[in-house]
Write a protein that holds these residues in place. Structure first.
Motif, PDB file in Angstrom:
ATOM      1  N   VAL A 174      -8.209   6.972   4.399  1.00 24.35           N
ATOM      2  CA  VAL A 174      -6.874   6.544   4.590  1.00 24.35           C
ATOM      3  C   VAL A 174      -6.886   4.919   4.313  1.00 24.35           C
ATOM      4  O   VAL A 174      -5.661   4.721   3.964  1.00 24.35           O
ATOM      5  CB  VAL A 174      -6.350   7.355   5.937  1.00 24.35           C
ATOM      6  N   GLY A 175      -7.837   4.400   5.050  1.00 20.10           N
ATOM      7  CA  GLY A 175      -7.436   2.772   4.871  1.00 20.10           C
ATOM      8  C   GLY A 175      -7.664   2.591   3.478  1.00 20.10           C
ATOM      9  O   GLY A 175      -6.822   1.442   2.980  1.00 20.10           O
ATOM     10  N   ALA A 176      -8.592   3.140   2.740  1.00 17.03           N
ATOM     11  CA  ALA A 176      -8.773   2.668   1.386  1.00 17.03           C
ATOM     12  C   ALA A 176      -7.510   3.220   0.558  1.00 17.03           C
ATOM     13  O   ALA A 176      -7.154   2.286  -0.181  1.00 17.03           O
ATOM     14  CB  ALA A 176     -10.012   3.409   0.538  1.00 17.03           C
ATOM     15  N   LEU A 177      -6.652   4.131   0.681  1.00 15.39           N
ATOM     16  CA  LEU A 177      -5.762   4.502   0.060  1.00 15.39           C
ATOM     17  C   LEU A 177      -4.605   3.804   0.771  1.00 15.39           C
ATOM     18  O   LEU A 177      -3.724   3.553  -0.429  1.00 15.39           O
ATOM     19  CB  LEU A 177      -5.365   6.201   0.543  1.00 15.39           C
ATOM     20  N   ARG A 178      -4.487   3.462   1.553  1.00 15.14           N
ATOM     21  CA  ARG A 178      -3.287   2.475   2.310  1.00 15.14           C
ATOM     22  C   ARG A 178      -3.525   0.986   1.438  1.00 15.14           C
ATOM     23  O   ARG A 178      -2.309   0.691   1.105  1.00 15.14           O
ATOM     24  CB  ARG A 178      -3.118   2.444   3.590  1.00 15.14           C
ATOM     25  N   GLU A 179      -4.600   0.608   1.223  1.00 16.54           N
ATOM     26  CA  GLU A 179      -4.758  -0.615   0.586  1.00 16.54           C
ATOM     27  C   GLU A 179      -4.184  -0.553  -0.902  1.00 16.54           C
ATOM     28  O   GLU A 179      -3.465  -1.514  -1.540  1.00 16.54           O
ATOM     29  CB  GLU A 179      -6.075  -0.983   0.455  1.00 16.54           C
ATOM     30  N   VAL A 180      -4.606   0.503  -1.664  1.00 20.00           N
ATOM     31  CA  VAL A 180      -4.079   0.839  -3.052  1.00 20.00           C
ATOM     32  C   VAL A 180      -2.789   1.276  -3.250  1.00 20.00           C
ATOM     33  O   VAL A 180      -1.911   0.712  -3.992  1.00 20.00           O
ATOM     34  CB  VAL A 180      -5.073   1.758  -3.687  1.00 20.00           C
ATOM     35  N   LEU A 181      -2.174   2.302  -2.383  1.00 17.00           N
ATOM     36  CA  LEU A 181      -1.002   3.067  -2.715  1.00 17.00           C
ATOM     37  C   LEU A 181       0.196   2.541  -1.610  1.00 17.00           C
ATOM     38  O   LEU A 181       1.279   2.807  -1.954  1.00 17.00           O
ATOM     39  CB  LEU A 181      -1.213   4.539  -2.724  1.00 17.00           C
TER      40      LEU A 181
END
Length: 130
Positions: free
Chosen positions: A25-32
């Motif tokens: 979720v952290g990685a997705l939040r950074e990108v999207l």
């Protein structure tokens, strides 16, 4: 000297499979961004996304976790080729490869067994040709 992986989608797959929920979720939040992750995670508030990323809340439905893993794979392919802004636009825009439907809508509302491979194939094609 490092060489590019011949199949960047395999590296994204391996990372997505190994990530914990907070890492994913952290990685997705950074990108999207939190709003798009909340939409794809089927929650109404970005607070849930922050809690998932912090590890203070878990994603209860395994299908929602799988949806976010597929989303990560596609987002990473596009963001590595272009940028996070392009990945955000790609997920939200009408995609001709997907019969003019948005990847985010398909992933959120569709049967993952059907739409997951379609979205990943569209992301691969977009990353390959731009």
């Amino acid at each position: 000297m490092t060489t590019a992986h011949p199949r960047p989608d395999l590296a994204a797959y391996a990372d997505a499979a190994r990530m914990t929920q907070p890492e994913l979720v952290g990685a997705l939040r950074e990108v999207l961004g939190a709003k798009l992750v909340a939409y794809l995670g089927r929650v109404k508030e970005t607070r849930a996304v922050r809690q998932w990323a912090d590890g203070t809340r878990t994603i209860a439905n395994p299908e929602d976790v799988e949806r976010l893993r597929i989303t990560y794979r596609a987002a990473r392919l596009i963001a590595e080729r272009d940028s996070a802004a392009v990945a955000q636009a790609w997920f939200q825009g009408l995609n001709p490869i997907l019969d003019d439907r948005s990847p985010a809508l398909l992933l959120r509302d569709g049967d993952l067994a059907d739409v997951g491979p379609q979205v990943l194939a569209a992301a691969r094609q977009f990353a390959a040709v731009g």
